[in-house]
Design a protein around this motif. Sequence first.
Motif, PDB file in Angstrom:
ATOM      1  N   ASN A  30      90.565  97.258 -43.043  1.00  0.00           N
ATOM      2  CA  ASN A  30      90.784  98.421 -42.185  1.00  0.00           C
ATOM      3  C   ASN A  30      92.254  98.710 -41.917  1.00  0.00           C
ATOM      4  O   ASN A  30      92.565  99.665 -41.205  1.00  0.00           O
ATOM      5  N   ALA A  31      93.160  97.905 -42.464  1.00  0.00           N
ATOM      6  CA  ALA A  31      94.596  98.133 -42.260  1.00  0.00           C
ATOM      7  C   ALA A  31      94.966  99.511 -42.788  1.00  0.00           C
ATOM      8  O   ALA A  31      94.563  99.906 -43.878  1.00  0.00           O
ATOM      9  N   GLY A  32      95.702 100.243 -41.989  1.00  0.00           N
ATOM     10  CA  GLY A  32      96.161 101.571 -42.382  1.00  0.00           C
ATOM     11  C   GLY A  32      95.144 102.674 -42.162  1.00  0.00           C
ATOM     12  O   GLY A  32      95.419 103.831 -42.433  1.00  0.00           O
ATOM     13  N   SER A  33      93.969 102.336 -41.641  1.00  0.00           N
ATOM     14  CA  SER A  33      92.914 103.335 -41.447  1.00  0.00           C
ATOM     15  C   SER A  33      93.024 104.059 -40.106  1.00  0.00           C
ATOM     16  O   SER A  33      92.287 105.004 -39.856  1.00  0.00           O
ATOM     17  N   ILE A  85      99.622  85.705 -39.289  1.00  0.00           N
ATOM     18  CA  ILE A  85      99.250  86.994 -38.690  1.00  0.00           C
ATOM     19  C   ILE A  85      99.516  88.124 -39.680  1.00  0.00           C
ATOM     20  O   ILE A  85      98.665  89.000 -39.883  1.00  0.00           O
ATOM     21  N   LEU A  86     100.670  88.114 -40.324  1.00  0.00           N
ATOM     22  CA  LEU A  86     100.988  89.159 -41.294  1.00  0.00           C
ATOM     23  C   LEU A  86     100.013  89.159 -42.463  1.00  0.00           C
ATOM     24  O   LEU A  86      99.590  90.213 -42.932  1.00  0.00           O
ATOM     25  N   ILE A  87      99.626  87.985 -42.926  1.00  0.00           N
ATOM     26  CA  ILE A  87      98.651  87.888 -44.013  1.00  0.00           C
ATOM     27  C   ILE A  87      97.299  88.432 -43.553  1.00  0.00           C
ATOM     28  O   ILE A  87      96.622  89.151 -44.297  1.00  0.00           O
ATOM     29  N   ALA A  88      96.917  88.114 -42.318  1.00  0.00           N
ATOM     30  CA  ALA A  88      95.650  88.618 -41.785  1.00  0.00           C
ATOM     31  C   ALA A  88      95.658  90.144 -41.711  1.00  0.00           C
ATOM     32  O   ALA A  88      94.670  90.796 -42.063  1.00  0.00           O
ATOM     33  N   VAL A  89      96.774  90.714 -41.290  1.00  0.00           N
ATOM     34  CA  VAL A  89      96.882  92.175 -41.207  1.00  0.00           C
ATOM     35  C   VAL A  89      96.860  92.774 -42.615  1.00  0.00           C
ATOM     36  O   VAL A  89      96.127  93.731 -42.885  1.00  0.00           O
ATOM     37  N   GLU A  90      97.653  92.203 -43.509  1.00  0.00           N
ATOM     38  CA  GLU A  90      97.748  92.727 -44.878  1.00  0.00           C
ATOM     39  C   GLU A  90      96.391  92.694 -45.577  1.00  0.00           C
ATOM     40  O   GLU A  90      96.049  93.606 -46.331  1.00  0.00           O
ATOM     41  N   SER A  91      95.603  91.668 -45.348  1.00  0.00           N
ATOM     42  CA  SER A  91      94.340  91.515 -46.070  1.00  0.00           C
ATOM     43  C   SER A  91      93.140  92.149 -45.349  1.00  0.00           C
ATOM     44  O   SER A  91      92.039  92.135 -45.877  1.00  0.00           O
ATOM     45  N   ASP A  92      93.358  92.721 -44.172  1.00  0.00           N
ATOM     46  CA  ASP A  92      92.268  93.371 -43.448  1.00  0.00           C
ATOM     47  C   ASP A  92      91.911  94.687 -44.145  1.00  0.00           C
ATOM     48  O   ASP A  92      92.786  95.528 -44.365  1.00  0.00           O
ATOM     49  N   GLY A 130     109.330  95.177 -35.820  1.00  0.00           N
ATOM     50  CA  GLY A 130     109.023  96.222 -36.791  1.00  0.00           C
ATOM     51  C   GLY A 130     108.307  95.723 -38.037  1.00  0.00           C
ATOM     52  O   GLY A 130     108.346  96.374 -39.081  1.00  0.00           O
ATOM     53  N   LEU A 131     107.615  94.578 -37.942  1.00  0.00           N
ATOM     54  CA  LEU A 131     106.900  94.035 -39.090  1.00  0.00           C
ATOM     55  C   LEU A 131     105.437  94.484 -39.138  1.00  0.00           C
ATOM     56  O   LEU A 131     104.789  94.372 -40.179  1.00  0.00           O
ATOM     57  N   ILE A 132     104.929  94.992 -38.006  1.00  0.00           N
ATOM     58  CA  ILE A 132     103.598  95.577 -37.946  1.00  0.00           C
ATOM     59  C   ILE A 132     103.678  96.871 -37.148  1.00  0.00           C
ATOM     60  O   ILE A 132     104.580  97.047 -36.330  1.00  0.00           O
ATOM     61  N   THR A 133     102.723  97.772 -37.407  1.00  0.00           N
ATOM     62  CA  THR A 133     102.638  98.995 -36.621  1.00  0.00           C
ATOM     63  C   THR A 133     101.496  98.864 -35.628  1.00  0.00           C
ATOM     64  O   THR A 133     100.537  98.123 -35.863  1.00  0.00           O
ATOM     65  N   GLY A 134     101.618  99.585 -34.533  1.00  0.00           N
ATOM     66  CA  GLY A 134     100.577  99.541 -33.524  1.00  0.00           C
ATOM     67  C   GLY A 134     100.995 100.291 -32.282  1.00  0.00           C
ATOM     68  O   GLY A 134     101.994 101.012 -32.280  1.00  0.00           O
ATOM     69  N   ILE A 161     100.530  96.623 -41.521  1.00  0.00           N
ATOM     70  CA  ILE A 161     101.770  95.907 -41.795  1.00  0.00           C
ATOM     71  C   ILE A 161     102.790  96.937 -42.289  1.00  0.00           C
ATOM     72  O   ILE A 161     102.408  97.915 -42.944  1.00  0.00           O
ATOM     73  N   THR A 162     104.036  96.761 -41.974  1.00  0.00           N
ATOM     74  CA  THR A 162     105.078  97.686 -42.409  1.00  0.00           C
ATOM     75  C   THR A 162     105.699  97.206 -43.724  1.00  0.00           C
ATOM     76  O   THR A 162     105.493  96.054 -44.130  1.00  0.00           O
ATOM     77  N   PRO A 163     106.483  98.059 -44.371  1.00  0.00           N
ATOM     78  CA  PRO A 163     107.207  97.603 -45.567  1.00  0.00           C
ATOM     79  C   PRO A 163     108.093  96.383 -45.272  1.00  0.00           C
ATOM     80  O   PRO A 163     108.186  95.474 -46.107  1.00  0.00           O
ATOM     81  N   ASP A 164     108.702  96.331 -44.093  1.00  0.00           N
ATOM     82  CA  ASP A 164     109.507  95.158 -43.726  1.00  0.00           C
ATOM     83  C   ASP A 164     108.627  93.912 -43.604  1.00  0.00           C
ATOM     84  O   ASP A 164     109.038  92.816 -43.980  1.00  0.00           O
ATOM     85  N   GLY A 165     107.420  94.072 -43.096  1.00  0.00           N
ATOM     86  CA  GLY A 165     106.486  92.952 -43.006  1.00  0.00           C
ATOM     87  C   GLY A 165     106.102  92.448 -44.388  1.00  0.00           C
ATOM     88  O   GLY A 165     106.026  91.238 -44.624  1.00  0.00           O
ATOM     89  N   ARG A 166     105.887  93.366 -45.327  1.00  0.00           N
ATOM     90  CA  ARG A 166     105.563  92.956 -46.703  1.00  0.00           C
ATOM     91  C   ARG A 166     106.757  92.262 -47.362  1.00  0.00           C
ATOM     92  O   ARG A 166     106.582  91.289 -48.091  1.00  0.00           O
ATOM     93  N   ARG A 167     107.964  92.766 -47.088  1.00  0.00           N
ATOM     94  CA  ARG A 167     109.167  92.105 -47.644  1.00  0.00           C
ATOM     95  C   ARG A 167     109.287  90.683 -47.107  1.00  0.00           C
ATOM     96  O   ARG A 167     109.624  89.761 -47.847  1.00  0.00           O
ATOM     97  N   PHE A 168     109.011  90.507 -45.816  1.00  0.00           N
ATOM     98  CA  PHE A 168     109.046  89.160 -45.231  1.00  0.00           C
ATOM     99  C   PHE A 168     108.060  88.254 -45.953  1.00  0.00           C
ATOM    100  O   PHE A 168     108.403  87.136 -46.334  1.00  0.00           O
TER     101      PHE A 168
END
Length: 94
Positions: free
Chosen positions: A20-23, A11-18, A50-54, A72-79
Amino acid sequence: MRIDAVLCQKILIAVESDPNAGSGQSLGISVDGYDEKTVAHHVKHLFDEGLITGDEATHLTSPFPEVLVFDITPDGRRFLDEVEPEPTRRKIGF
């Protein structure tokens, strides 16, 4: 429901690679091999941790937790960096 670390990672990879993330747009999250309810519970877990925002969008009539995912949040990227330190190897289907 038991939390599946592999699904969380997917899920985190899907969010990170989308693209539209952050838009500010809500992202549609689906993962091959997992049903919508299971993914929704894991998205809610990642949101609570706190690994994704929404925005939480669960209603009384919702069959499972609903979270509108934005990024994805900075904590999500660290994970993700801990489990797969090379971003070029991060793929949705591993």
